[in-house]
Scaffold this active site. Sequence first.
Site, PDB file in Angstrom:
ATOM      1  N   HIS A   7      90.143 -35.801   0.744  1.00 26.20           N
ATOM      2  CA  HIS A   7      89.904 -36.847   1.748  1.00 26.20           C
ATOM      3  C   HIS A   7      89.019 -36.260   2.834  1.00 26.20           C
ATOM      4  O   HIS A   7      89.144 -35.101   3.192  1.00 26.20           O
ATOM      5  CB  HIS A   7      91.240 -37.300   2.378  1.00 26.20           C
ATOM      6  CG  HIS A   7      91.157 -38.633   3.037  1.00 26.20           C
ATOM      7  ND1 HIS A   7      90.692 -38.798   4.319  1.00 26.20           N
ATOM      8  CD2 HIS A   7      91.449 -39.874   2.570  1.00 26.20           C
ATOM      9  CE1 HIS A   7      90.726 -40.085   4.626  1.00 26.20           C
ATOM     10  NE2 HIS A   7      91.179 -40.758   3.587  1.00 26.20           N
ATOM     11  N   ASP A  29      95.156 -43.099  -3.295  1.00 24.87           N
ATOM     12  CA  ASP A  29      94.871 -43.660  -4.623  1.00 24.87           C
ATOM     13  C   ASP A  29      95.594 -42.952  -5.755  1.00 24.87           C
ATOM     14  O   ASP A  29      95.590 -43.445  -6.888  1.00 24.87           O
ATOM     15  CB  ASP A  29      93.355 -43.604  -4.864  1.00 24.87           C
ATOM     16  CG  ASP A  29      92.631 -44.552  -3.931  1.00 24.87           C
ATOM     17  OD1 ASP A  29      91.810 -44.083  -3.124  1.00 24.87           O
ATOM     18  OD2 ASP A  29      92.940 -45.760  -3.964  1.00 24.87           O
TER      19      ASP A  29
HETATM   20  C1  SDX Z   1      89.810 -43.527  -0.079  1.00 20.61           C
HETATM   21  O1  SDX Z   1      87.916 -42.521   4.329  1.00 20.61           O
HETATM   22  C2  SDX Z   1      89.062 -43.112   4.078  1.00 20.61           C
HETATM   23  O2  SDX Z   1      89.922 -43.272   4.912  1.00 20.61           O
HETATM   24  C3  SDX Z   1      89.184 -43.614   2.642  1.00 20.61           C
HETATM   25  C4  SDX Z   1      90.546 -44.135   2.244  1.00 20.61           C
HETATM   26  C5  SDX Z   1      90.897 -45.393   2.974  1.00 20.61           C
HETATM   27  O3  SDX Z   1      92.100 -45.695   3.083  1.00 20.61           O
HETATM   28  O4  SDX Z   1      89.959 -46.168   3.306  1.00 20.61           O
HETATM   29  O5  SDX Z   1      91.539 -43.156   2.490  1.00 20.61           O
HETATM   30  C6  SDX Z   1      90.564 -44.484   0.770  1.00 20.61           C
HETATM   31  O6  SDX Z   1      88.660 -43.757  -0.329  1.00 20.61           O
HETATM   32  C7  SDX Z   1      90.505 -42.269  -0.530  1.00 20.61           C
HETATM   33  C8  SDX Z   1      89.555 -41.326  -1.349  1.00 20.61           C
HETATM   34  C9  SDX Z   1      89.498 -41.847  -2.788  1.00 20.61           C
HETATM   35  N1  SDX Z   1      88.514 -41.105  -3.551  1.00 20.61           N
HETATM   36  C10 SDX Z   1      88.889 -40.193  -4.470  1.00 20.61           C
HETATM   37  O7  SDX Z   1      90.054 -39.886  -4.713  1.00 20.61           O
HETATM   38  C11 SDX Z   1      87.722 -39.577  -5.241  1.00 20.61           C
HETATM   39  C12 SDX Z   1      87.952 -38.068  -5.388  1.00 20.61           C
HETATM   40  N2  SDX Z   1      87.820 -37.452  -4.061  1.00 20.61           N
HETATM   41  C13 SDX Z   1      86.527 -36.864  -3.742  1.00 20.61           C
HETATM   42  O8  SDX Z   1      85.442 -37.536  -4.272  1.00 20.61           O
HETATM   43  C14 SDX Z   1      86.427 -36.499  -2.254  1.00 20.61           C
HETATM   44  O9  SDX Z   1      87.556 -35.774  -1.937  1.00 20.61           O
HETATM   45  C15 SDX Z   1      86.264 -37.603  -1.229  1.00 20.61           C
HETATM   46  C16 SDX Z   1      85.166 -38.543  -1.576  1.00 20.61           C
HETATM   47  C17 SDX Z   1      87.523 -38.355  -1.044  1.00 20.61           C
HETATM   48  C18 SDX Z   1      85.925 -36.915   0.103  1.00 20.61           C
HETATM   49  O10 SDX Z   1      84.663 -36.394  -0.040  1.00 20.61           O
HETATM   50  P1  SDX Z   1      84.081 -35.359   1.012  1.00 20.61           P
HETATM   51  O11 SDX Z   1      84.796 -35.415   2.300  1.00 20.61           O
HETATM   52  O12 SDX Z   1      82.609 -35.559   0.978  1.00 20.61           O
HETATM   53  O13 SDX Z   1      84.520 -33.968   0.401  1.00 20.61           O
HETATM   54  P2  SDX Z   1      83.536 -32.988  -0.247  1.00 20.61           P
HETATM   55  O14 SDX Z   1      82.918 -33.653  -1.429  1.00 20.61           O
HETATM   56  O15 SDX Z   1      82.673 -32.433   0.826  1.00 20.61           O
HETATM   57  O16 SDX Z   1      84.543 -31.859  -0.793  1.00 20.61           O
HETATM   58  C19 SDX Z   1      84.702 -30.615  -0.155  1.00 20.61           C
HETATM   59  C20 SDX Z   1      84.942 -29.624  -1.290  1.00 20.61           C
HETATM   60  C21 SDX Z   1      83.779 -29.578  -2.299  1.00 20.61           C
HETATM   61  O17 SDX Z   1      83.816 -28.288  -2.896  1.00 20.61           O
HETATM   62  P3  SDX Z   1      82.695 -27.192  -2.375  1.00 20.61           P
HETATM   63  O18 SDX Z   1      81.342 -27.831  -2.610  1.00 20.61           O
HETATM   64  O19 SDX Z   1      83.010 -26.957  -0.911  1.00 20.61           O
HETATM   65  O20 SDX Z   1      82.955 -25.965  -3.253  1.00 20.61           O
HETATM   66  O21 SDX Z   1      86.086 -30.037  -2.063  1.00 20.61           O
HETATM   67  C22 SDX Z   1      85.675 -30.359  -3.388  1.00 20.61           C
HETATM   68  C23 SDX Z   1      84.189 -30.569  -3.359  1.00 20.61           C
HETATM   69  O22 SDX Z   1      83.607 -30.279  -4.622  1.00 20.61           O
HETATM   70  N3  SDX Z   1      86.387 -31.604  -3.739  1.00 20.61           N
HETATM   71  C24 SDX Z   1      86.922 -31.846  -4.920  1.00 20.61           C
HETATM   72  C25 SDX Z   1      87.528 -33.108  -4.796  1.00 20.61           C
HETATM   73  N4  SDX Z   1      87.329 -33.587  -3.561  1.00 20.61           N
HETATM   74  C26 SDX Z   1      86.604 -32.650  -2.915  1.00 20.61           C
HETATM   75  N5  SDX Z   1      86.957 -31.108  -6.055  1.00 20.61           N
HETATM   76  C27 SDX Z   1      87.624 -31.676  -7.097  1.00 20.61           C
HETATM   77  N6  SDX Z   1      88.236 -32.896  -7.056  1.00 20.61           N
HETATM   78  C28 SDX Z   1      88.202 -33.613  -5.929  1.00 20.61           C
HETATM   79  N7  SDX Z   1      88.802 -34.819  -5.871  1.00 20.61           N
END
Ligand code: SDX
Length: 393
Positions: free
Chosen positions: A271, A328
């Site tokens: 998140h 989710d």
């Molecule tokens: C919702 O914003 C809100 O409030 C949203 C929400 C709401 O109520 O409205 O809470 C609802 O949208 C929840 C999120 C649902 N999405 C997912 O579950 C999809 C999977 N999650 C990721 O795509 C990600 O965690 C996000 C999109 C939720 C957040 O993205 P960010 O903040 O851009 O995080 P990031 O991509 O910068 O990640 C930081 C690191 C990265 O690794 P490095 O490049 O630093 O090595 O964490 C890793 C990412 O690769 N990472 C993950 C991951 N989420 C982040 N690695 C594997 N699986 C994941 N799910």
Amino acid sequence: ETGYITLDDGYGNTGSCKSAITYIDGDAGILRYRGIPIEDIAGRSSFVEAAWLVIFGKLPTVQDRNRFSDLLTENSMMNENMRKHFDGFPTAAPPMAILSAMINTLSAHEPAVWSAHDDESIERAAAVLLSKARTIAAAAYKSSIGEPIVYPRYDVKYVENFLHMMFSVPYREYKPSKTAVKALNLFLLLHADHEQNCSTSTVRMVASSQANMFASCSAGVCALWGPLHGGANVAVIEMLERIRESGMDVKEYVRKVKNREDGVKLMGFGHRVYRNFDPRSKILRAAAEDLLEEMHVTDPLLDLGRELADAALSDDYFIERKLYPNVDFYSGIILRAIGLPVDMFTVMFAIGRMPGWIANWKEIHDDPKGRIYRPRQVYIGPTDVQWKPRSER
Ligand code: SDX
């Protein structure tokens, strides 16, 4: 560089917007609607009560609650001219496409939105939108399975009426269990608002141009659709089903995620704000377990989900990046147990989030000094390029 819009108000005050609706402390895993902890609201208030709290800033009195409930009932029927739009949608039309289109179309059929300027008229428009979003969603489902659209009842409450419109058929009324109604109320309530997430920021952006409530919330539906946002509740179930069908060990899947093989992510994890447990995921995990127990059903995907979460939460890759289950991760298990099809999961998220979008639209609308959002950019394209005639290109 932090990946979010700085809302430059033109006076050099950058930074995201100011709002009094929802408070999140991402490090402590705290979520409050209008100052009330989500844990105190969940399980005590219905979705409709939480919706009124989020929109109008305080818990409704008995009079408020009865008035709003009557408005929701009065406005549950879809205009017959709106129903005609469904004749044109192909059976395979994605329900989120129908929902966004029909919510925008509401402004053509429902004059209430054009007179929404004070609390009383905004309450009426909000009731139209909240009530009809539910009717439109159920109609989209019925259309997709080739069954006749079911009219709302006038003697049951919000969630029960939705399940009636989803699963009743002519001459056979569907009576949802109290357990299912309670679980869906909780699901919707937990989605009611969540600060400046992608879709809510979209609603505020559109509202800042003084667009009407329905148009602004229709834009929110479109933003929510993406798999990184509201579409994640579908992606979680698809991920769990892929793991189960492949027979893959969860530790093997976690390894693939860490190695970023095939771009797989652990959907339902991580998140932008929470660097701790999303409080909603804790409540939803317990609710999913209770629901399955009360319904005397088991869901192998819940067992698999728990196993996957435990494997990730004990792995340095996730610990270092502070990745925890978000709203989710478990929500799809609840929707499956209630009998909702996967392609309706994000629609349910949209119905749940409608109060938050309405509240944010209202916050913009009520601001006498409100200015149109106009974010700036860092220009990285070419400069000083000469125009050439086609013969020289
Ligand atoms: C919702 O914003 C809100 O409030 C949203 C929400 C709401 O109520 O409205 O809470 C609802 O949208 C929840 C999120 C649902 N999405 C997912 O579950 C999809 C999977 N999650 C990721 O795509 C990600 O965690 C996000 C999109 C939720 C957040 O993205 P960010 O903040 O851009 O995080 P990031 O991509 O910068 O990640 C930081 C690191 C990265 O690794 P490095 O490049 O630093 O090595 O964490 C890793 C990412 O690769 N990472 C993950 C991951 N989420 C982040 N690695 C594997 N699986 C994941 N799910």
